[in-house]
Each structure stands twice: as C-alpha cells, then as structure tokens.
Design a protein around this motif. Structure first.
Motif, PDB file in Angstrom:
ATOM      1  N   HIS A 142      -7.284  -9.093   0.375  1.00 38.55           N
ATOM      2  CA  HIS A 142      -7.513  -7.711  -0.077  1.00 38.55           C
ATOM      3  C   HIS A 142      -8.540  -6.983   0.782  1.00 38.55           C
ATOM      4  O   HIS A 142      -8.293  -5.864   1.253  1.00 38.55           O
ATOM      5  CB  HIS A 142      -7.956  -7.705  -1.540  1.00 38.55           C
ATOM      6  CG  HIS A 142      -7.878  -6.356  -2.183  1.00 38.55           C
ATOM      7  ND1 HIS A 142      -6.724  -5.866  -2.745  1.00 38.55           N
ATOM      8  CD2 HIS A 142      -8.806  -5.382  -2.327  1.00 38.55           C
ATOM      9  CE1 HIS A 142      -6.937  -4.652  -3.215  1.00 38.55           C
ATOM     10  NE2 HIS A 142      -8.197  -4.337  -2.985  1.00 38.55           N
ATOM     11  N   SER A 143      -9.673  -7.594   1.010  1.00 33.76           N
ATOM     12  CA  SER A 143     -10.731  -6.930   1.780  1.00 33.76           C
ATOM     13  C   SER A 143     -10.286  -6.638   3.205  1.00 33.76           C
ATOM     14  O   SER A 143     -10.514  -5.530   3.733  1.00 33.76           O
ATOM     15  CB  SER A 143     -12.000  -7.789   1.793  1.00 33.76           C
ATOM     16  OG  SER A 143     -12.524  -7.922   0.497  1.00 33.76           O
ATOM     17  N   ALA A 144      -9.644  -7.604   3.835  1.00 31.75           N
ATOM     18  CA  ALA A 144      -9.200  -7.416   5.217  1.00 31.75           C
ATOM     19  C   ALA A 144      -8.123  -6.339   5.307  1.00 31.75           C
ATOM     20  O   ALA A 144      -8.107  -5.529   6.250  1.00 31.75           O
ATOM     21  CB  ALA A 144      -8.683  -8.733   5.779  1.00 31.75           C
ATOM     22  N   ALA A 171      -7.688  -3.788   3.208  1.00 27.86           N
ATOM     23  CA  ALA A 171      -8.322  -2.485   2.982  1.00 27.86           C
ATOM     24  C   ALA A 171      -9.031  -2.005   4.243  1.00 27.86           C
ATOM     25  O   ALA A 171      -8.941  -0.830   4.612  1.00 27.86           O
ATOM     26  CB  ALA A 171      -9.306  -2.590   1.818  1.00 27.86           C
ATOM     27  N   ARG A 172      -9.733  -2.903   4.906  1.00 28.99           N
ATOM     28  CA  ARG A 172     -10.456  -2.540   6.128  1.00 28.99           C
ATOM     29  C   ARG A 172      -9.482  -2.090   7.212  1.00 28.99           C
ATOM     30  O   ARG A 172      -9.719  -1.095   7.918  1.00 28.99           O
ATOM     31  CB  ARG A 172     -11.283  -3.741   6.601  1.00 28.99           C
ATOM     32  CG  ARG A 172     -12.302  -3.430   7.681  1.00 28.99           C
ATOM     33  CD  ARG A 172     -13.101  -4.675   8.060  1.00 28.99           C
ATOM     34  NE  ARG A 172     -13.566  -5.404   6.885  1.00 28.99           N
ATOM     35  CZ  ARG A 172     -13.170  -6.621   6.544  1.00 28.99           C
ATOM     36  NH1 ARG A 172     -12.285  -7.267   7.281  1.00 28.99           N
ATOM     37  NH2 ARG A 172     -13.655  -7.212   5.463  1.00 28.99           N
ATOM     38  N   TYR A 194       0.853  -1.198   0.000  1.00 29.18           N
ATOM     39  CA  TYR A 194       0.000   0.000   0.000  1.00 29.18           C
ATOM     40  C   TYR A 194       0.882   1.237   0.000  1.00 29.18           C
ATOM     41  O   TYR A 194       1.968   1.233   0.578  1.00 29.18           O
ATOM     42  CB  TYR A 194      -0.938   0.011   1.208  1.00 29.18           C
ATOM     43  CG  TYR A 194      -0.232   0.270   2.528  1.00 29.18           C
ATOM     44  CD1 TYR A 194      -0.108   1.574   3.049  1.00 29.18           C
ATOM     45  CD2 TYR A 194       0.324  -0.772   3.261  1.00 29.18           C
ATOM     46  CE1 TYR A 194       0.547   1.811   4.248  1.00 29.18           C
ATOM     47  CE2 TYR A 194       0.979  -0.543   4.456  1.00 29.18           C
ATOM     48  CZ  TYR A 194       1.095   0.752   4.948  1.00 29.18           C
ATOM     49  OH  TYR A 194       1.761   0.986   6.130  1.00 29.18           O
ATOM     50  N   SER A 235      -4.912  -8.790  -6.653  1.00 27.11           N
ATOM     51  CA  SER A 235      -6.015  -7.830  -6.557  1.00 27.11           C
ATOM     52  C   SER A 235      -5.429  -6.425  -6.505  1.00 27.11           C
ATOM     53  O   SER A 235      -4.603  -6.130  -5.637  1.00 27.11           O
ATOM     54  CB  SER A 235      -6.850  -8.096  -5.303  1.00 27.11           C
ATOM     55  OG  SER A 235      -7.498  -9.347  -5.384  1.00 27.11           O
ATOM     56  N   THR A 255      -2.659  -6.633  -3.480  1.00 29.05           N
ATOM     57  CA  THR A 255      -2.525  -7.755  -2.565  1.00 29.05           C
ATOM     58  C   THR A 255      -2.763  -9.080  -3.276  1.00 29.05           C
ATOM     59  O   THR A 255      -3.306  -9.134  -4.379  1.00 29.05           O
ATOM     60  CB  THR A 255      -3.542  -7.678  -1.412  1.00 29.05           C
ATOM     61  OG1 THR A 255      -4.841  -7.999  -1.927  1.00 29.05           O
ATOM     62  CG2 THR A 255      -3.582  -6.300  -0.760  1.00 29.05           C
ATOM     63  N   ARG A 283      -8.114   1.456   6.272  1.00 29.93           N
ATOM     64  CA  ARG A 283      -9.149   2.504   6.396  1.00 29.93           C
ATOM     65  C   ARG A 283      -9.498   2.748   7.856  1.00 29.93           C
ATOM     66  O   ARG A 283      -9.714   3.899   8.269  1.00 29.93           O
ATOM     67  CB  ARG A 283     -10.384   2.122   5.589  1.00 29.93           C
ATOM     68  CG  ARG A 283     -10.203   2.305   4.090  1.00 29.93           C
ATOM     69  CD  ARG A 283     -11.534   2.267   3.338  1.00 29.93           C
ATOM     70  NE  ARG A 283     -12.124   0.953   3.372  1.00 29.93           N
ATOM     71  CZ  ARG A 283     -12.088   0.070   2.363  1.00 29.93           C
ATOM     72  NH1 ARG A 283     -11.460   0.384   1.235  1.00 29.93           N
ATOM     73  NH2 ARG A 283     -12.667  -1.099   2.470  1.00 29.93           N
TER      74      ARG A 283
END
Length: 272
Positions: free
Chosen positions: A258-260, A262-263, A209, A230, A253, A266
C-alpha cells in the motif's frame, strides 16, 4: 419499523442483489433494452433504470425511511452525508460491459450508518459470484472466506484501474499509467470498479486505484476492508465528506504494497 441486525440487513441486501442479477441476465438474453447516453459520453440502458427502480422499491419496502443513493434514480444526492442510514446502489456496475456482452458486470449494494460503510454486497450475475461483507464479520465470495494476496513488492503486483468516460479527462491519468507499467507486473482494465475492488479483496489483483462515483465503490470497499485489504485515498479527504463515501483517488491494495503504491502514484502526479 423492525430493528435489523447487520446480518439481517446483509441477507436482505444479498437477496435483492441476486434478484436484480436475474433481471440483468434476462435483459441480456432477450436483448430487451434500449441504449442512450447521459452527459454526452456515459452509456445508460433501460435495464440500468429498471434494475435501479426494482432495488429502490425493495429497499423502501424493507427499510422505510432510510435514504437511498443510486446512480440512475438519485445521483444528485451523491454526498448526502447527513443521512444516518444510507443505502448506496449501483444497479449495473459495468454498463458498457453489459451492453457489449462482456462478463464483468455487477450489482453493487452498500449500507452506511452515520457515515461509516458497514455492509457490502457485490453480485456478478455472469460470473456467478456474490461477494458479501458486514462490519466485523469478515468477507466472503459465494460464502467462502476470502483474503488479499501476499504480494510484497510492486514489481510483482498486478494492478487494476479504470478511466473516465470523458476523453479529455483521460490525458491527466497517463503519467500514473506509465508509472504503473514501468514499476509493476502489469495492469488490467476490467470495466467494473466494484469487481476490481473485490478482486483485490480475494487476491486476484494486488492493487486498484481510480476516481469513481460513490455507488461504484462503497459495497466493494466494505468487502475489501473486511477481507483484510488496505483501503484508503491518495490525498486527504475533505472534512465535510465521510471517508467511506469519498470516491476520489481511491487506493485499495494488499497490505504490504500500500505505501509503495501510494508513493508511486503521488510521485507520478507531481511529475506530470
């Protein structure tokens, strides 16, 4: 002007990148470059400018009339999204590494058509690796196919990032850094965004990131996407900028985290 296929474009871009890599190796061997700073903080060497000019001249010869965006020669055009064909070039990604004698240094050449990144070449002359990808054709390192890791949880994910040259801008990123160190396996800061992205593409890293400049990421973005990683952004992309050119809040990622990831990032921003 000939109508090039994607493969022909990729082959030409790779040849140019590898010739540029030879220039970089020679400049370091001979220590034949001056150093100065732009915007007060960012190191640039004579080699950056010479390599950028070489790449620009080569692209102009092969692809006359196509727009070129590069770090040293045309940084003011960073969001010239109206160009139907756009070459995005970083002559030396990892300039500080180059000047200091470190090995994480790359030539990065990407090509976009109508706002979509379709070709990526990332050549690391001191690592003797060349990452290549074209839309729909997969991704490769030294002509061998690559794919991301199978990491499936943050606790076992090795994460890379980078930091801006301006010291005052770094403090805002500390909450993200703390979150990653607390929740992930560990963190790496290698100093070349294009190679960090390619390392996610080939499974050496599990996530990356950062906010960078377009020339830092476009080529690696194609490599990662074609490898099956991703690729995305932590926040919405402005409507007037192509997604593949928007270089803020990048997240690349292995798919399962990816989702984890990003969470996590953020949440760190919102808690700051």
């Amino acid at each position: 002007m000939p109508a090039y296929t994607l493969k022909e474009r990729l082959d030409i871009a790779r040849s140019i990148a590898e010739q540029a890599g030879q220039m970089i190796r020679q400049a370091r061997q001979e220590q034949s470059f001056g150093r100065h700073y732009k915007a007060g903080d960012e190191l640039v060497t004579d080699a950056d400018v010479a390599v950028d000019r070489f790449i620009s001249d080569q692209l102009a010869s092969h692809f006359p009339g196509e727009t070129r965006l590069s770090e040293e020669l045309s940084p003011d055009q960073a969001f010239n999204e109206s160009a139907p064909q756009l070459w995005v070039v970083d002559p030396i990604d990892g300039t500080v590494n180059f000047a200091q004698g470190l090995r994480h240094v790359a030539v990065s050449i990407g090509w976009m058509e109508n706002g979509v990144a379709k070709i990526g070449v990332v050549h690391a002359p001191f690592l003797e690796e060349t990452f290549t990808a074209a839309e729909g054709a997969g991704a490769f390192c030294n002509d061998q196919p690559i794919q991301p890791s199978d990491a499936s949880e943050l606790a076992r994910s090795l994460v890379a990032t980078g930091f801006p040259y301006q010291r005052e801008a770094r403090e805002a990123l500390l909450p993200r850094l703390a979150a990653v160190l607390s929740n992930c396996r560990d963190i790496r800061r290698n100093g070349a965004a294009a190679l960090d992205i390619c390392d996610v593409a080939c499974g050496r890293l599990d996530a990356y990131y950062e906010s960078v400049s377009p020339w830092d990421f476009v080529a690696g973005w194609v490599v990662a996407r074609e490898a099956g990683a991703s690729v995305g952004h932590l926040y919405d992309v402005p409507a007037d900028v192509p997604v593949d050119l928007y270089s803020q809040h990048l997240l690349v990622t292995t798919p399962a985290v990816h989702s984890a990831m990003a969470r996590l990032l953020r949440d760190a921003d919102s808690d700051a």
